[in-house]
Design a protein around this motif. Sequence first.
Motif: not given
Length: 305
Positions: A214-231
């Motif tokens: 599925l490369a190139g199909l926009g399978a995921v979108k990572v919101d970098e603002k939420l990475i630290a919050s999730e951790k």
Amino acid sequence: MRHVLVVHFSQTGQLDRLVQSVCAPLRECDDIQVDFLALQPAEPFPFPWPFLGFFRIFPETVLMKPQPLLPLNVDADKRYDLVILAYQVWFLSPSLPCTSFLASPEAARLLKGTPVVTLIGCRNMWLMAQEKVKARLQALGAKLVDNVVLTDACGTAASFLATPLWMFTGRQKPYSWVPRAGIDERELAAASRFGDAMAGRLLADRQPIDKPMLAGLGAVKVDEKLIASEKVGNRSFTLWSRLLSALGPQQSRRRGAGLVLYIVFLICLILTVVPITALLKKLLAPLFKARIQREKAYFAGPSGE
């Protein structure tokens, strides 16, 4: 004939619609047999949820303690060319039915040496849940080849209110002043592109699937603002889960009292730590640009953004 197994659990029906959209191109192929395994808890979870009832399962969900399922209607010794594991995210963790399946002896036999595509429908925070699923799949000897994530359309801030109201009322838009909760219907329909790509790869040859489809199909979108919050949230959830679990079983009064304290803490966390962490992340982004990009690339894998 190529054989695909779809393992899924949905309370609202939204994840089931996502599953059907993705699987429609697969089911249209005469040379692909698609089997569906709907997970059913031995004691069904209510929907809509009673307010405190949802939080009572918080420790078991975060600590990934399996709960009894009804007998799995599947031949665990059948060899599948691909398994699609569709799951919801509860408390930054895979839902209890998904956790329970991954802990079952049937999953150990079905997934060993089998390529897996994970399919997530959730509010917006899914990174830590997927990390936990990755670890379980690796322990079972499965190979994660792709990940697809669709999230609520109303945005991070609005979904803090809209999604809980959906859970506790059973309606996606219970009040006119609340944005509609859930994934946009157009996004659900467009998810068929992932099924097209999977079908193309399955029919291209008879070799095992060992690379992303599925490369190139926009399978995921990572919101970098939420990475630290999730951790931060995941560490907090784990600590509270151990404490609440030690207080007593799900329906005990002591756990109920502890949950009231936890809910107050959680609201404070959402109103303070989450936005502050996101703001700090944004302010410090220029200093940690390379690191942020590495984290985004890691969490976006294996399919990529």
